[in-house]
Write a protein that holds these residues in place. Structure first.
Motif, PDB file in Angstrom:
ATOM      1  N   LEU A  44     -18.154  11.956  26.779  1.00  0.00           N
ATOM      2  CA  LEU A  44     -18.499  13.243  26.660  1.00  0.00           C
ATOM      3  C   LEU A  44     -17.145  14.554  26.965  1.00  0.00           C
ATOM      4  O   LEU A  44     -16.577  14.478  27.288  1.00  0.00           O
ATOM      5  CB  LEU A  44     -18.931  13.234  28.104  1.00  0.00           C
ATOM      6  CG  LEU A  44     -19.903  12.241  28.279  1.00  0.00           C
ATOM      7  CD1 LEU A  44     -21.215  11.953  29.827  1.00  0.00           C
ATOM      8  CD2 LEU A  44     -21.365  12.598  27.120  1.00  0.00           C
ATOM      9  N   THR A  45     -18.229  15.555  26.191  1.00  0.00           N
ATOM     10  CA  THR A  45     -16.797  16.544  26.478  1.00  0.00           C
ATOM     11  C   THR A  45     -17.488  17.258  27.739  1.00  0.00           C
ATOM     12  O   THR A  45     -17.879  16.989  28.558  1.00  0.00           O
ATOM     13  CB  THR A  45     -17.596  17.359  25.787  1.00  0.00           C
ATOM     14  OG1 THR A  45     -18.816  18.518  25.129  1.00  0.00           O
ATOM     15  CG2 THR A  45     -17.509  17.286  24.133  1.00  0.00           C
ATOM     16  N   ALA A  46     -16.408  18.303  28.188  1.00  0.00           N
ATOM     17  CA  ALA A  46     -16.136  19.358  29.403  1.00  0.00           C
ATOM     18  C   ALA A  46     -18.025  19.741  29.185  1.00  0.00           C
ATOM     19  O   ALA A  46     -18.587  20.022  30.626  1.00  0.00           O
ATOM     20  CB  ALA A  46     -14.881  20.235  28.742  1.00  0.00           C
ATOM     21  N   ALA A  47     -19.082  19.913  28.208  1.00  0.00           N
ATOM     22  CA  ALA A  47     -19.826  20.452  28.221  1.00  0.00           C
ATOM     23  C   ALA A  47     -21.136  19.444  28.974  1.00  0.00           C
ATOM     24  O   ALA A  47     -21.943  20.033  28.468  1.00  0.00           O
ATOM     25  CB  ALA A  47     -20.288  21.341  27.106  1.00  0.00           C
ATOM     26  N   GLY A  48     -20.619  18.399  28.737  1.00  0.00           N
ATOM     27  CA  GLY A  48     -21.734  17.255  28.982  1.00  0.00           C
ATOM     28  C   GLY A  48     -22.184  16.734  27.762  1.00  0.00           C
ATOM     29  O   GLY A  48     -22.865  16.160  27.772  1.00  0.00           O
ATOM     30  N   ALA A  49     -22.014  16.907  26.342  1.00  0.00           N
ATOM     31  CA  ALA A  49     -22.216  16.958  25.145  1.00  0.00           C
ATOM     32  C   ALA A  49     -20.839  15.161  24.829  1.00  0.00           C
ATOM     33  O   ALA A  49     -20.009  15.298  24.763  1.00  0.00           O
ATOM     34  CB  ALA A  49     -22.557  17.821  23.910  1.00  0.00           C
ATOM     35  N   PRO A  50     -21.861  14.440  23.936  1.00  0.00           N
ATOM     36  CA  PRO A  50     -21.515  13.650  22.975  1.00  0.00           C
ATOM     37  C   PRO A  50     -19.673  13.911  22.563  1.00  0.00           C
ATOM     38  O   PRO A  50     -20.266  14.595  21.560  1.00  0.00           O
ATOM     39  CB  PRO A  50     -22.192  12.670  23.007  1.00  0.00           C
ATOM     40  CG  PRO A  50     -22.974  12.835  23.094  1.00  0.00           C
ATOM     41  CD  PRO A  50     -23.409  14.385  23.969  1.00  0.00           C
ATOM     42  N   SER A  51     -18.554  13.744  22.793  1.00  0.00           N
ATOM     43  CA  SER A  51     -17.820  14.171  21.969  1.00  0.00           C
ATOM     44  C   SER A  51     -17.376  13.291  20.397  1.00  0.00           C
ATOM     45  O   SER A  51     -18.229  11.986  19.738  1.00  0.00           O
ATOM     46  CB  SER A  51     -15.895  14.046  22.111  1.00  0.00           C
ATOM     47  OG  SER A  51     -16.348  12.319  22.638  1.00  0.00           O
ATOM     48  N   TRP A  52     -16.945  13.928  19.119  1.00  0.00           N
ATOM     49  CA  TRP A  52     -17.141  13.619  18.395  1.00  0.00           C
ATOM     50  C   TRP A  52     -16.546  12.203  18.262  1.00  0.00           C
ATOM     51  O   TRP A  52     -16.384  11.609  17.458  1.00  0.00           O
ATOM     52  CB  TRP A  52     -15.916  14.602  17.239  1.00  0.00           C
ATOM     53  CG  TRP A  52     -15.602  13.943  15.765  1.00  0.00           C
ATOM     54  CD1 TRP A  52     -14.585  13.301  15.265  1.00  0.00           C
ATOM     55  CD2 TRP A  52     -16.770  13.545  15.458  1.00  0.00           C
ATOM     56  NE1 TRP A  52     -14.975  13.237  14.213  1.00  0.00           N
ATOM     57  CE2 TRP A  52     -16.294  12.941  13.345  1.00  0.00           C
ATOM     58  CE3 TRP A  52     -18.206  13.463  14.631  1.00  0.00           C
ATOM     59  CZ2 TRP A  52     -16.683  12.531  12.734  1.00  0.00           C
ATOM     60  CZ3 TRP A  52     -19.298  12.998  14.361  1.00  0.00           C
ATOM     61  CH2 TRP A  52     -18.229  12.843  12.561  1.00  0.00           C
ATOM     62  N   GLY A  53     -15.551  12.275  18.956  1.00  0.00           N
ATOM     63  CA  GLY A  53     -14.821  10.447  19.547  1.00  0.00           C
ATOM     64  C   GLY A  53     -16.160   9.920  19.557  1.00  0.00           C
ATOM     65  O   GLY A  53     -15.906   8.224  18.669  1.00  0.00           O
ATOM     66  N   ALA A  54     -16.890   9.717  20.202  1.00  0.00           N
ATOM     67  CA  ALA A  54     -17.481   9.126  20.216  1.00  0.00           C
ATOM     68  C   ALA A  54     -18.778   8.736  19.602  1.00  0.00           C
ATOM     69  O   ALA A  54     -19.332   7.745  19.346  1.00  0.00           O
ATOM     70  CB  ALA A  54     -18.462   8.883  22.073  1.00  0.00           C
TER      71      ALA A  54
END
Length: 493
Positions: free
Chosen positions: A444-454
């Protein structure tokens, strides 16, 4: 002379078209009525099942239930379906398939009515769980066609059943929005239930009786052990979302699953009429079909997680589509529509590519579906292309799987062997959804969204399973091998 016009061998070329017996108009009309009723039953159930997930937020709001409670709308259906599937299909092998089909379909309709009128969470979940019994309708329908029709018609029926599933999904994705907006979520149960009731009432007279080809008894000991193992497994795959994979409860359930499955194998090997024909499943092509479908079901549910998520992520994040709930449904529509195309495509390609070639083609399309998502940042239309390629690949693979089962499995075991395919698809689906969700929760990113890595990790999982499916496809007979086998086995009209 075979009463069903079946060949001595189940291989496709063992019953050439020019050796097919003449069929009068009455028989053709009867076969059309049989197929129409089975398709209506399958279509109505699958459409209703596909519309359950999108209405969960509306159910939560109206009944005031928590997310963990509403999750059992899906989990309960899957658990009951997985437990009842081997039992229902085995019973269909040793009893009249017509009666089993109508009972299973009718019970799913009763479950839908309970869910439609429910004003409390327990009653709604109970209705959903009873509805899960209907998962067995497709393999039993396949068994009815195999028993009552010549082999070529049974193969065509398999294609039509796959097409029905695709159409059911397409209708679900398009219709669920207008239904919950202008009517009430309960209508997603009422509309299909009307069709189910009609099929049951008409089918009592119009469907052909399908008495068992071979006798046997239901292995109730095996049924209880397998049922307990599947409940433990599915709960063990479901709880990690809230408890984590390292939870003692999750680890205990997974360990219990392994223990129960070991006991089940020991019991089945000694039983004269086993619930699951383990020796039959170990046969090369059947094992290949089951293994491929397990991989494909994981791919399907990883896609179900990725594409709607990407559709809802903002464009500014670099790999989102910036859409709404309608976008999340529409991005899956090409998948449903291409499944409709895939069934007839697989049927026409098999004489050219063979069973193995069709499966390899399906796997290559799955790999391509994953790879086209890589440039999503600069090409926001790629999720639609991914969805289309996935529908074509998975549809070809599933159609070929059912046709292979019909050809290589003795007629008295077609229903239970088809049921095994559906069972591993249920288990693989739960596993795929949990794996994809776990990858997203870790990245998860700091904003709570799935990261590009995920996102990338899930894409690579799809590609990897596609590559594995290519390898597993070599367990199926190639075109030359099938032709050689057929040449050694004379047809019996």
């Amino acid at each position: 002379m075979s009463s069903h016009g079946l060949p001595t061998s189940n291989d496709p070329q063992a019953e050439p078209d020019d050796a097919a017996p003449a069929v009068d108009d009455t028989e053709r009309q009867g076969s059309f009525t049989t197929l129409a009723l089975l398709v209506m039953g399958v279509f109505s159930y699958l459409t209703m099942e596909m519309m359950v997930a999108p209405i969960v937020p509306f159910v939560q709001q109206e009944l005031g239930i928590s997310a963990s409670q509403s999750a059992w709308m899906l989990t309960g259906l899957l658990v009951v379906g997985a437990v009842c599937l081997p039992l229902a299909t085995r019973y269909a092998d040793i009893a009249d398939k017509k009666k089993v089909f109508l009972v299973v379909l009718g019970l799913s309709g009763v479950g839908a009515i309970l869910a439609a009128v429910a004003t409390t969470a327990p009653l709604l979940i109970a209705g959903q769980m009873l509805q899960g019994v209907g998962v067995a309708v497709v393999p039993i329908a396949i068994g009815i066609m195999r028993d009552s029709q010549p082999l070529d018609r049974a193969r065509t029926a398999n294609t039509i059943f796959v097409v029905s599933g695709g159409l059911g999904a397409a209708v679900a994705y398009v219709a669920v929005g207008p239904i919950v907006t202008h009517l009430h979520y309960s209508y997603i149960y009422w509309f299909p239930t009307v069709v189910i009731a009609a099929v049951v009432l008409i089918g009592l007279r119009a469907l052909p009786a399908c008495p068992p080809i071979a006798g046997g008894k239901v292995d109730w000991t095996g049924a209880v052990i397998l049922g307990a193992a599947l409940v433990a497994l599915l709960l063990g795959l479901t709880f990690p979302t809230t408890l984590g994979w390292g939870s003692p409860l999750v680890l205990g359930l997974l360990a219990l699953t392994v223990l129960l499955l070991a006991v089940f194998v020991a019991v089945e090997r000694r039983h004269p009429s086993p619930l699951v024909d383990l020796r039959g499943l170990a046969e090369r092509e059947v094992f290949g079909v089951v293994s491929i479908n397990f991989a494909h079901s994981i791919v399907t549910f990883v896609m179900y997680v990725i594409l709607p998520t990407v559709a809802l992520l903002p464009i500014a994040i670099g790999y989102g589509m910036g859409g709404d709930a309608s976008t999340a449904g529409l991005v899956l529509l090409p998948y449903a529509l291409l499944v409709v195309v895939a069934g007839p495509t697989a049927q026409r390609l098999e004489p050219i590519l063979g069973r193995r070639g069709n499966m390899i083609l399906a796997a290559v399309l799955i790999v391509a579906a994953g790879l086209v998502l890589l440039p999503i940042g600069s090409a926001p239309w790629t999720p639609y292309l991914c969805s289309a390629l996935m529908g074509l690949g998975l549809g070809i693979g599933f159609t070929q799987s059912l046709n292979t089962i019909v050809r290589v499995v003795p007629a008295e075991r077609v229903a239970s062997a088809s049921g095994a395919v559906y069972l591993v698809r249920s288990v693989g689906g739960v596993l795929g959804g949990q794996i994809a969700a776990a990858i997203f929760s870790i990245g998860l990113t700091a904003a709570g969204a799935p990261s590009w890595g995920a996102i990338l990790a899930n894409i690579l999982l799809i590609v990897a399973l596609g590559v594995v499916s290519v390898g597993l496809s070599y367990l199926l007979a190639g075109r030359s091998a099938a032709t050689a086998t057929a040449a050694l086995t004379p047809a019996r009209a």
